[in-house]
Scaffold this motif. Structure first.
Motif, PDB file in Angstrom:
ATOM      1  N   ALA A   1      -7.328 -15.037   2.051  1.00 57.11           N
ATOM      2  CA  ALA A   1      -8.775 -14.844   2.185  1.00 57.11           C
ATOM      3  C   ALA A   1      -9.074 -13.823   3.285  1.00 57.11           C
ATOM      4  O   ALA A   1      -9.971 -12.976   3.138  1.00 57.11           O
ATOM      5  CB  ALA A   1      -9.463 -16.166   2.492  1.00 57.11           C
ATOM      6  N   GLN A   2      -8.316 -13.877   4.381  1.00 58.30           N
ATOM      7  CA  GLN A   2      -8.509 -12.905   5.467  1.00 58.30           C
ATOM      8  C   GLN A   2      -8.148 -11.491   5.010  1.00 58.30           C
ATOM      9  O   GLN A   2      -8.849 -10.526   5.332  1.00 58.30           O
ATOM     10  CB  GLN A   2      -7.664 -13.303   6.679  1.00 58.30           C
ATOM     11  N   GLU A   3      -7.068 -11.383   4.241  1.00 61.12           N
ATOM     12  CA  GLU A   3      -6.667 -10.068   3.727  1.00 61.12           C
ATOM     13  C   GLU A   3      -7.737  -9.501   2.794  1.00 61.12           C
ATOM     14  O   GLU A   3      -8.058  -8.309   2.857  1.00 61.12           O
ATOM     15  CB  GLU A   3      -5.337 -10.189   2.971  1.00 61.12           C
TER      16      GLU A   3
ATOM     17  N   GLU B   1     -10.664  -8.286   4.866  1.00 56.88           N
ATOM     18  CA  GLU B   1     -10.350  -7.024   5.539  1.00 56.88           C
ATOM     19  C   GLU B   1     -10.399  -5.844   4.581  1.00 56.88           C
ATOM     20  O   GLU B   1     -10.751  -4.728   4.965  1.00 56.88           O
ATOM     21  CB  GLU B   1      -8.968  -7.119   6.196  1.00 56.88           C
ATOM     22  N   GLU B   2     -10.042  -6.102   3.308  1.00 57.46           N
ATOM     23  CA  GLU B   2     -10.025  -5.035   2.313  1.00 57.46           C
ATOM     24  C   GLU B   2     -11.366  -4.898   1.591  1.00 57.46           C
ATOM     25  O   GLU B   2     -11.528  -4.042   0.720  1.00 57.46           O
ATOM     26  CB  GLU B   2      -8.911  -5.296   1.297  1.00 57.46           C
ATOM     27  N   GLY B   3     -12.321  -5.758   1.953  1.00 61.22           N
ATOM     28  CA  GLY B   3     -13.644  -5.684   1.345  1.00 61.22           C
ATOM     29  C   GLY B   3     -13.683  -6.135  -0.096  1.00 61.22           C
ATOM     30  O   GLY B   3     -14.558  -5.718  -0.860  1.00 61.22           O
ATOM     31  N   ILE B   4     -12.741  -6.986  -0.480  1.00 63.60           N
ATOM     32  CA  ILE B   4     -12.681  -7.491  -1.851  1.00 63.60           C
ATOM     33  C   ILE B   4     -13.477  -8.788  -1.953  1.00 63.60           C
ATOM     34  O   ILE B   4     -13.272  -9.699  -1.145  1.00 63.60           O
ATOM     35  CB  ILE B   4     -11.219  -7.726  -2.280  1.00 63.60           C
TER      36      ILE B   4
END
Length: 198
Positions: free
Chosen positions: A31-33, A36-39
């Motif tokens: 979820a953090q990734e 960070e990637e704006g997904i």
């Protein structure tokens, strides 16, 4: 996927709290990734686990504190509790869902989960076995996971018995120590409701 609709994640074959916590941490990390990637994603997904090994069943009071739901995997829980490989013809006769030890484990899982407001369901052959429906209902089970073809007959039994009578059945079965006698009792009761289904 959770950004586009309701999604729940269930982990199988969990044997320890440490495994569950590591698995849940993977969800947090992903979820953090995504953030960070704006997904687009859902930061909060209901998490559950299969209860299918005895260690998980015995520690259920700890697991439910960290879960939104549990599903009892009756086939594997039975196999691992009785140390019986159901695919081995030499010992398959020992694979009995009416074994008192299994019934006590299932009863405890349902009771603990219900008390903790953690949804409990049951899947596997036992969920669709008409002989066990009233007993499971009396134990407090309210979510049965069965194949579509069995739904009408399972519903008929649920509609035909009272919860109070089902609880009396549980009390009776919990005092019994013979799986064959338990099976006979459950079959007799089920036949009175759906005579031609068994």
């Amino acid at each position: 996927a959770a950004a586009h609709g309701d999604l729940r994640v269930m982990f199988p074959l969990v044997a320890s709290i440490e495994e569950l916590r590591k698995a849940k941490q993977f969800l947090v990390d992903v979820a953090q990734e995504l953030a960070e990637e704006g997904i687009p994603h859902s930061p909060k997904i209901p998490v559950g686990m299969m209860v299918e090994v005895p260690s998980a069943a015995l520690l259920i009071d700890h697991f439910v504190k960290e879960l939104d739901f549990v599903s009892i995997g009756s086939n594997d829980l039975l196999q691992y509790t009785l140390a019986v490989d159901r695919t081995n013809e030499k010992v398959a006769g020992l694979y009995k869902p009416s074994h008192p030890a299994l019934l006590r484990l299932i009863h405890n899982i349902i009771q603990v989960g219900t008390k903790a407001k953690c949804e409990v369901s049951l899947c596997g052959e036992m969920a669709g076995d008409l002989r066990f429906v009233e007993l499971l209902l009396g134990m407090g089970l309210r979510v049965f996971s069965v194949i579509p073809g069995l739904i009408p007959e399972v519903q008929k039994i649920i509609r035909s018995v009272s919860v109070s009578d089902a609880k009396v059945l549980v009390e009776q079965v919990m005092t019994m120590d013979d799986s064959e006698k338990i099976y006979t009792l459950l079959e007799t009761r089920a036949r009175t409701i759906i005579p031609f289904a068994l």
